[in-house]
Design a protein around this motif. Structure first.
Motif, PDB file in Angstrom:
ATOM      1  N   MET A 158      68.253 -22.959 -13.088  1.00  0.00           N
ATOM      2  CA  MET A 158      68.469 -23.973 -14.508  1.00  0.00           C
ATOM      3  C   MET A 158      67.791 -25.357 -14.080  1.00  0.00           C
ATOM      4  O   MET A 158      66.819 -25.692 -14.718  1.00  0.00           O
ATOM      5  CB  MET A 158      69.689 -23.953 -15.022  1.00  0.00           C
ATOM      6  N   ASN A 159      68.693 -26.223 -13.409  1.00  0.00           N
ATOM      7  CA  ASN A 159      68.340 -27.293 -13.099  1.00  0.00           C
ATOM      8  C   ASN A 159      69.215 -28.293 -13.922  1.00  0.00           C
ATOM      9  O   ASN A 159      68.999 -28.644 -15.160  1.00  0.00           O
ATOM     10  CB  ASN A 159      66.963 -28.301 -13.021  1.00  0.00           C
ATOM     11  N   LEU A 160      70.518 -28.479 -13.573  1.00  0.00           N
ATOM     12  CA  LEU A 160      71.833 -29.359 -14.219  1.00  0.00           C
ATOM     13  C   LEU A 160      71.222 -30.939 -14.577  1.00  0.00           C
ATOM     14  O   LEU A 160      71.636 -31.573 -15.150  1.00  0.00           O
ATOM     15  CB  LEU A 160      72.762 -29.113 -13.786  1.00  0.00           C
ATOM     16  N   VAL A 161      70.465 -31.285 -13.500  1.00  0.00           N
ATOM     17  CA  VAL A 161      70.016 -32.722 -13.413  1.00  0.00           C
ATOM     18  C   VAL A 161      69.567 -32.937 -14.831  1.00  0.00           C
ATOM     19  O   VAL A 161      69.635 -33.843 -15.527  1.00  0.00           O
ATOM     20  CB  VAL A 161      69.315 -33.165 -12.376  1.00  0.00           C
ATOM     21  N   THR A 162      68.424 -32.302 -15.003  1.00  0.00           N
ATOM     22  CA  THR A 162      67.575 -32.542 -16.504  1.00  0.00           C
ATOM     23  C   THR A 162      68.724 -32.741 -17.507  1.00  0.00           C
ATOM     24  O   THR A 162      68.496 -33.500 -18.498  1.00  0.00           O
ATOM     25  CB  THR A 162      66.820 -31.233 -16.611  1.00  0.00           C
ATOM     26  N   LYS A 163      69.691 -31.575 -17.637  1.00  0.00           N
ATOM     27  CA  LYS A 163      70.679 -31.441 -18.778  1.00  0.00           C
ATOM     28  C   LYS A 163      71.503 -32.774 -18.838  1.00  0.00           C
ATOM     29  O   LYS A 163      71.909 -33.563 -19.797  1.00  0.00           O
ATOM     30  CB  LYS A 163      71.299 -30.411 -18.735  1.00  0.00           C
ATOM     31  N   GLU A 164      71.928 -33.281 -17.649  1.00  0.00           N
ATOM     32  CA  GLU A 164      72.821 -34.506 -17.467  1.00  0.00           C
ATOM     33  C   GLU A 164      72.346 -35.758 -17.933  1.00  0.00           C
ATOM     34  O   GLU A 164      72.657 -36.643 -18.779  1.00  0.00           O
ATOM     35  CB  GLU A 164      73.367 -34.771 -15.799  1.00  0.00           C
ATOM     36  N   VAL A 165      70.713 -36.035 -17.553  1.00  0.00           N
ATOM     37  CA  VAL A 165      69.991 -36.883 -18.043  1.00  0.00           C
ATOM     38  C   VAL A 165      69.746 -37.134 -19.489  1.00  0.00           C
ATOM     39  O   VAL A 165      70.155 -37.746 -20.115  1.00  0.00           O
ATOM     40  CB  VAL A 165      68.635 -37.111 -17.155  1.00  0.00           C
ATOM     41  N   ALA A 166      69.593 -35.762 -20.213  1.00  0.00           N
ATOM     42  CA  ALA A 166      69.582 -35.727 -21.395  1.00  0.00           C
ATOM     43  C   ALA A 166      70.768 -35.979 -22.365  1.00  0.00           C
ATOM     44  O   ALA A 166      70.713 -36.828 -23.142  1.00  0.00           O
ATOM     45  CB  ALA A 166      69.289 -34.421 -22.007  1.00  0.00           C
ATOM     46  N   VAL A 167      71.850 -36.206 -21.635  1.00  0.00           N
ATOM     47  CA  VAL A 167      73.082 -36.288 -22.291  1.00  0.00           C
ATOM     48  C   VAL A 167      73.511 -37.824 -22.112  1.00  0.00           C
ATOM     49  O   VAL A 167      73.759 -38.638 -22.922  1.00  0.00           O
ATOM     50  CB  VAL A 167      74.356 -35.786 -21.874  1.00  0.00           C
TER      51      VAL A 167
END
Ligand code: GDG
Length: 501
Positions: free
Chosen positions: A408-417
């Protein structure tokens, strides 16, 4: 929502035990997955989490439990509960296995072989070499450890009358579902795979007997869960091409004897409320002030990456692309910095240790080439510091995620938030997150260094309104598809299969 008991299995559990001068200590596991599953287990009347004994003290605790489970109160301060608890609790079953078998299971087969096959990391000319040692490690390590964990799961299911929902996690346990089903035919079982599932030909790098056992093992599940439709489709194709089973590719179904196994996709996500809370802390505010001072005075811009030092994350080519960007746009030298927060990972695996050395060499070379007024363009920090990562997420202009492959890559989603600067997601087409967030991102092709350099340029020069529009859309997607939804969709499917809704 759940009337049935729940049995969870993962390699790393919700707590670990250690010892200091004051006696036994208990630490809660970090990370979004552990938090999400802990939250679930804490709220159910009858749930147990089966996991590996990772520390010496874990083994002592497991011995005291005599092969059974213990109850741990998770807050305000975690501790083992003997009588009544005055806070949330989780029941934990720690599994102890022979250290040599565990080493073969973990350090020969799970990481690196399965990880390398599933992320496409082998340069096939010289690796892998499947010798008799690897065959033995599969039999006496991977298969033996899977059997021990399956037996522990089955014990817990039997203790609950033989009927339970079972949630298995990840590539360590591909053989567990089949054995649990043999021992407890009434279970309803999901196995969630957190890493990519490649196409059948990629699996042919493994001997037929081994890849067939892995697939048959997983097909003991009712549902095999993945992050994306692409991985789920690959899994169904594997069942068709490598096992010759009847499949329905449109509906992602596999027929195994008189059973139907469903491949589903549940994109994992983050906990936006927890991230908002961390962003609001003084510690993060102090890091933000420091980072602004170091990287963002005047009209300067910041590219960020946050990764484990795993070859799958493609850190070296990311820096090569940044070097190319500075070569081709000298006006950016002194104006754009690249902050890399890297967490050393699996340094006992030779390929990982070599990779860290290569990262250091590439960074040194680019910094030597592009130092201006005593300022180096790349700031590389080997840091285990989540608050620092969140602070950097919030103020970066571009987050670079150029993975060769990433579940997935959670870093991407964390940055989005948490980003507050109209940060641009520069996102590999091979990260699972691209299926959801690609339309709001600048897409990276992970092997094309020139394309990545051009994409970084596009991100850095994108009009401010467009940056904010895309970020807001990405944040909205993540906030409405959070980790709670990831879990509840799986449980809803299981409850339906169990005839409970
Ligand atoms: C695997 C799959 C899939 C960052 N700095 C620190 C730190 N982090 C956090 C990040 C993020 C997590 O670690 C990394 O998660 P990723 O998803 O990016 O990558 P993997 O570790 O490879 O995770 C992946 C995931 O499983 C879930 O299914 O998305 O594809 O490979 O949350 O913010 N954590 C700590 N210290 C830091 O310094 N403890």
């Amino acid at each position: 929502m759940l009337d049935l008991p729940l049995v969870l299995l993962s390699n790393r559990g919700p707590v670990s035990f250690d010892r200091d001068a004051s006696g036994r200590t208990v630490t809660r596991g970090a990370g979004g997955l552990v938090s999400a599953l802990s939250g679930l287990a804490e709220h159910l009347d009858d749930a147990v989490w089966v996991c590996g004994a990772a520390t010496t003290e874990d083994t002592v605790v497991a011995g005291e439990a005599l092969g059974g489970s213990i109850v741990v109160q998770t807050s305000p301060s975690p501790h083992v509960v003997e009588g009544d608890a005055d806070g949330p609790t989780i029941r934990v079953h720690l599994v102890v296995t022979d250290p040599a078998a565990y080493a073969d299971f973990y350090s020969v087969w799970s990481n690196p072989i399965l990880w390398f096959v599933q992320h496409g990391l082998y340069g096939r000319a010289l690796s892998p070499n499947i010798t008799q040692a690897e065959h033995d490690a599969f039999e006496h390590g991977y298969a033996a450890v899977n059997r021990a964990y399956a037996d522990a799961v089955a014990d817990e299911v039997r203790a609950r009358g033989g009927k339970a929902l079972v949630l298995l996690q990840d590539y360590h346990f591909y053989l567990v579902a089949e054995r649990v089903r043999e021992l407890c035919p009434d279970v309803v079982l999901t196995h969630f795979v957190h890493i990519p599932w490649p196409s059948p030909d990629e699996w042919r790098v493994l001997p037929a007997g081994i890849r067939e056992r892995l697939l048959r093992g997983l097909l003991g599940s009712d549902v095999v869960g993945f992050h994306t439709r692409r991985y789920a489709r690959h899994f169904v194709l594997c069942a068709q091409e490598l096992l010759g089973l009847d499949v329905d590719l449109d509906n992602l179904l596999v027929t195994v004897g008189d059973r139907t196994v469903r491949a589903r996709y549940y994109p994992i996500s983050v906990d936006p409320a927890a991230l908002d809370a961390i962003l609001g802390t003084e510690e993060v505010a102090a890091h933000v002030a420091m980072l602004r001072y170091a990287f963002l005075d005047g009209d300067r811009q910041l590219i960020l990456r946050v990764d484990r030092t795993d070859p799958s994350k493609n850190v070296v080519r990311g820096f090569l692309a940044f070097g190319t960007l500075l070569d081709q746009h000298p006006e950016l030298v002194g104006k754009v910095s690249f902050l890399a927060l890297l967490q050393p990972s699996r340094t006992d695996v030779p390929e990982y240790a070599d990779y860290i050395a290569l990262i250091g060499a590439v960074v040194a070379e680019i910094n030597a080439r592009h130092t201006k007024d005593g300022q180096q363009p790349i700031d590389l920090r080997m840091a285990e510091d989540f608050p620092l990562a969140v602070a950097a997420y919030s103020i970066c202009d571009v987050i670079m995620v150029n993975a060769i492959a990433d579940g997935m890559n959670l870093v991407t989603k964390e940055v989005a938030v948490v980003n507050r600067r109209g940060g641009v997601l520069a996102l590999s087409e091979n990260a699972g997150a691209h299926e959801e967030l690609g339309e709001y991102s600048v897409t990276l092709h992970p092997f094309d260094v020139q394309q990545m350099a051009d994409a970084l340029y596009e991100a850095l020069t994108m009009p401010v309104e467009e940056r904010h529009r895309r970020l807001a859309a990405a944040a909205d997607q993540v906030r409405t598809h959070d980790v709670g939804r990831w879990l509840s969709e799986q449980l809803d499917d299981l409850a339906r299969l169990a005839g409970y809704s």
